[in-house]
Design an enzyme around this catalytic site. Sequence first.
Site, mmCIF file in Angstrom:
data_model
loop_
_atom_site.group_PDB
_atom_site.id
_atom_site.type_symbol
_atom_site.label_atom_id
_atom_site.label_comp_id
_atom_site.label_asym_id
_atom_site.label_seq_id
_atom_site.Cartn_x
_atom_site.Cartn_y
_atom_site.Cartn_z
ATOM 1 N N GLU A 160 -36.888 -18.034 -9.120
ATOM 2 C CA GLU A 160 -36.886 -17.905 -7.645
ATOM 3 C C GLU A 160 -37.552 -16.639 -7.095
ATOM 4 O OE1 GLU A 160 -32.809 -18.297 -6.381
ATOM 5 O OE2 GLU A 160 -32.487 -20.122 -7.517
ATOM 6 N N GLU A 174 -31.515 -28.212 -12.664
ATOM 7 C CA GLU A 174 -30.218 -27.930 -12.013
ATOM 8 C C GLU A 174 -29.829 -29.073 -11.078
ATOM 9 O OE1 GLU A 174 -30.046 -24.011 -10.209
ATOM 10 O OE2 GLU A 174 -31.236 -23.112 -11.805
HETATM 11 O O1 9MR Z 1 -23.800 -21.920 -10.272
HETATM 12 C C1 9MR Z 1 -23.962 -20.524 -10.176
HETATM 13 C C2 9MR Z 1 -22.770 -19.911 -9.482
HETATM 14 O O2 9MR Z 1 -21.608 -20.019 -10.278
HETATM 15 C C3 9MR Z 1 -23.039 -18.459 -9.149
HETATM 16 O O3 9MR Z 1 -21.974 -17.941 -8.384
HETATM 17 C C4 9MR Z 1 -24.348 -18.341 -8.401
HETATM 18 C C5 9MR Z 1 -24.670 -16.898 -8.069
HETATM 19 O O4 9MR Z 1 -25.721 -16.839 -7.147
HETATM 20 O O5 9MR Z 1 -25.401 -18.884 -9.181
HETATM 21 C C6 9MR Z 1 -25.239 -20.251 -9.397
HETATM 22 O O6 9MR Z 1 -26.341 -20.794 -10.106
HETATM 23 C C7 9MR Z 1 -27.607 -20.693 -9.461
HETATM 24 C C8 9MR Z 1 -28.652 -20.648 -10.546
HETATM 25 O O7 9MR Z 1 -28.382 -19.600 -11.433
HETATM 26 C C9 9MR Z 1 -30.044 -20.498 -9.974
HETATM 27 N N1 9MR Z 1 -30.330 -21.533 -9.010
HETATM 28 C C10 9MR Z 1 -29.348 -21.722 -7.967
HETATM 29 C C11 9MR Z 1 -27.958 -21.921 -8.593
HETATM 30 C C12 9MR Z 1 -26.941 -22.222 -7.523
HETATM 31 O O8 9MR Z 1 -26.791 -21.117 -6.684
#
Ligand code: 9MR
Length: 356
Positions: free
Chosen positions: A169, A280
């Site tokens: 990202e 994802e």
């Molecule tokens: O699912 C993840 C969540 O538990 C965390 O709190 C969060 C922190 O920003 O990140 C989430 O996973 C993300 C992933 O690493 C990157 N793409 C977006 C996902 C959803 O936010």
Amino acid sequence: MTLKSSRFTLFSLTAIFTITALIVSCASAPEVPEGTTLAEAYENHFPIGAAVAAGEYSFDSFARYSDALLGEFNSLTAENAMKPAILQPKKGEFNWIPADKIVAYAVDHNMRLRGHTLVWHNQTADWMFTDSGTQDEQRAKAMDSLRDHIAAVMTRYKGKVTSWDVVNEVVADSPGDSPYRTDSPWYQAYGGIGYVREAFEMARAADPDALLFYNDYSMIDPGKRQRVLDMIDELGLVRDGLIDGVGLQAHWGLSYPDRTTLRDAVRDFREAGLRVEITELDIICDEWDQELLADRYENLFTWLRELSDDIDGVTFWGVADDHTWLTDFHGFTNYPFLFDTEGNRKDAHRRVIQAA
Ligand code: 9MR
């Protein structure tokens, strides 16, 4: 033989042939066996993965879910456990326990492992940066920290984690002053987007056998997709053999994206010389729209299967409806997966198996 009798013979032969063909075609399209898992149904198309946790942020997929449920998948990604903030919260002080647990489970159960993620603006660790000194000094500190981090993590999981979301990202959501996310601590420390190339170089050096990915959301949007392709081009990532593919995150909706948009995105990245994975997947959805969710998943997996020559993996961002980031993020309880809050198969599961 008279004309009439030869017509009759022709008619009976045609009828016998048609009936036989019908019987044969019915016999050669057996019902999918009751217990067929997602991984089994798609084994000739692509691996089916899930994001899991191992105690970090107080959720443990292995304590919560049965082996049978986890066995629906043949690929795992750490939802949080391999991010810098969890793995190395302080310089040199590694917290390997959750990530090791995920790796051990995958190895024991013969599952593929995707690593997520080495460079992101979120869940990074403060020690990697300094806010004092010149731009050159700030850049040097960030790159030295990143090099050490990448070397330690990728060396530990060499041969086990076979693909990595090296960078996550970094491209802007809308065309503004910059095509990049300029508020990222990485961008600011580096003073530009060059850190992306350096990160891929570090990752290649740390584990030359791992497949290296750029991962992002909304890359099926033509504008964002072009910004990503331009960045990859500008940094010479394909030209210099530094990147292998892109991960389309796929936090999608009940009607977005459609088939054409999905096909176009996959085609554009493939034409740029990149592998494509869905990394994802989840569908924002409330409790009442589960019929629509089942229809939606059947369509999506039909399209993904059609594109399977160009797609190397499909990973859900979770396992079952009891644990999803969508609920916190959107502020209402979401039911985005193929398994309910108790881990039972939903209608959507049956439809996805059918689509295989
Ligand atoms: O699912 C993840 C969540 O538990 C965390 O709190 C969060 C922190 O920003 O990140 C989430 O996973 C993300 C992933 O690493 C990157 N793409 C977006 C996902 C959803 O936010």
